[in-house]
Design a protein around this motif. Sequence first.
Motif, short mmCIF file in Angstrom:
data_model
loop_
_atom_site.label_atom_id
_atom_site.label_comp_id
_atom_site.label_asym_id
_atom_site.label_seq_id
_atom_site.Cartn_x
_atom_site.Cartn_y
_atom_site.Cartn_z
N GLN A 1 3.33 16.47 -19.29
CA GLN A 1 3.95 17.41 -18.36
C GLN A 1 3.25 18.78 -18.37
O GLN A 1 3.06 19.41 -17.33
CB GLN A 1 5.42 17.59 -18.71
N ARG A 2 2.85 19.21 -19.56
CA ARG A 2 2.28 20.55 -19.68
C ARG A 2 0.97 20.69 -18.91
O ARG A 2 0.61 21.79 -18.50
CB ARG A 2 2.08 20.92 -21.16
N ASN A 3 0.27 19.59 -18.70
CA ASN A 3 -0.97 19.65 -17.92
C ASN A 3 -0.70 20.15 -16.50
O ASN A 3 -1.46 20.96 -15.95
CB ASN A 3 -1.64 18.28 -17.86
N TYR A 4 0.39 19.67 -15.92
CA TYR A 4 0.71 20.08 -14.55
C TYR A 4 1.47 21.40 -14.51
O TYR A 4 1.50 22.06 -13.46
CB TYR A 4 1.47 18.96 -13.84
N TYR A 5 2.04 21.81 -15.61
CA TYR A 5 2.55 23.17 -15.72
C TYR A 5 1.38 24.15 -15.62
O TYR A 5 1.41 25.12 -14.85
CB TYR A 5 3.30 23.35 -17.03
N GLY A 6 0.33 23.89 -16.39
CA GLY A 6 -0.86 24.73 -16.32
C GLY A 6 -1.49 24.73 -14.95
O GLY A 6 -1.92 25.78 -14.43
N LYS A 7 -1.52 23.56 -14.31
CA LYS A 7 -2.09 23.47 -12.97
C LYS A 7 -1.29 24.30 -11.97
O LYS A 7 -1.87 25.00 -11.12
CB LYS A 7 -2.12 22.00 -12.54
N GLU B 1 -2.44 27.78 -9.76
CA GLU B 1 -2.27 27.97 -8.32
C GLU B 1 -1.46 29.23 -8.02
O GLU B 1 -1.76 29.96 -7.06
CB GLU B 1 -1.61 26.74 -7.70
N LEU B 2 -0.46 29.50 -8.84
CA LEU B 2 0.33 30.72 -8.65
C LEU B 2 -0.52 31.96 -8.90
O LEU B 2 -0.30 33.01 -8.28
CB LEU B 2 1.54 30.72 -9.58
N ALA B 3 -1.49 31.87 -9.80
CA ALA B 3 -2.40 32.99 -10.05
C ALA B 3 -3.11 33.39 -8.77
O ALA B 3 -3.34 34.58 -8.50
CB ALA B 3 -3.42 32.61 -11.12
N ASP C 1 -4.69 27.84 -18.54
CA ASP C 1 -5.20 27.62 -17.18
C ASP C 1 -5.02 28.87 -16.33
O ASP C 1 -5.89 29.24 -15.54
CB ASP C 1 -4.48 26.44 -16.53
N PHE C 2 -3.87 29.52 -16.50
CA PHE C 2 -3.63 30.78 -15.78
C PHE C 2 -4.52 31.88 -16.34
O PHE C 2 -5.07 32.69 -15.59
CB PHE C 2 -2.15 31.18 -15.93
#
Length: 312
Positions: free
Chosen positions: A7-13, A17-19, A40-41
């Motif tokens: 799950q955390r992989n797509y949290y970072g993704k 995108e929010l960045a 990722d952010f």
Amino acid sequence: MTDRIPQRNYYGKALAELARDDPRVVVMDADLAGSTKTSDFQKACPERFVEVGIAEQNMIGIASGLAASGKVVFASTFGIFATGRCWEQIRLAVAYPRLNVKICATHCGITVGEDGASHQALEDIAIMRTLPNMVVLCPADAYEVFQATKALAEYDGPAYMRMGRADFPVITDQDEPFQIGKAKVLREGCDVTLVGCGQMTAFCIEAAEVLAKDGISAEVVNMSTIKPLDSETLTGSASKTGCCVTAEEHSIVGGLGSAVAEALAESCPVPLERVGTMDTFGESGKPDELMVKYGLTTEHIVDAARKAIARK
């Protein structure tokens, strides 16, 4: 359910995108950016990333100040630290003033595995859902985490989202928007309602397939918002099937099972069986073996469903 993604992989993704898309968003971490994937952010937008080090209480205090100045703050660490170590700061600096801080914790549940009881958050839903103004999410898979993260950025107010460490089965549509406070019926049925959150939702689907072979029709509900609980969907299903089973990678004390029991007791009293850890701490071990030992498997949901049906 062949694909399995942390799950955390797509949290970072989603954060990355929010960045790009939302200049209000600030992300914070407490020396675990590589594990929580907030890195990722950090790579995408280092000027809006704050690394506080091993100082989780300070992270929440700083997050509240940033939120008070108009930022949308995502603060991340492991679940046991985010909820236990920081509870007083969350209560007084985030929940009480209803500030726009999203506490998004990874490494929750028994599947933290070898790190053992000190790192296995089995009480975090209970801790967070007692707080006034606090939204509590437990998405079913990586895709739902991605959409929930986007939804949290738009939601104005404090929230807690829990994620696991291990790879979770993928059961949702990657492009389906997430609606806070809304459950989803994943499979129609008429004999028993199976209500899951987190990876246990996938096990509920598997349990429904096992039960179907014996002529038992199970309805599966993904209750990825624990608070506010979607009582309308829950009671609508329970009134149709006449009994209910909850399944969570969390203690049955104060978690999804307790939330569902409260809602059913008030408006639709039916037999209820709860699958979760039984008022106990975890231990070190391989995640799959711990899930078996602590009763968090498809087979345990099937057994609970049969018990609930027999009580009707």
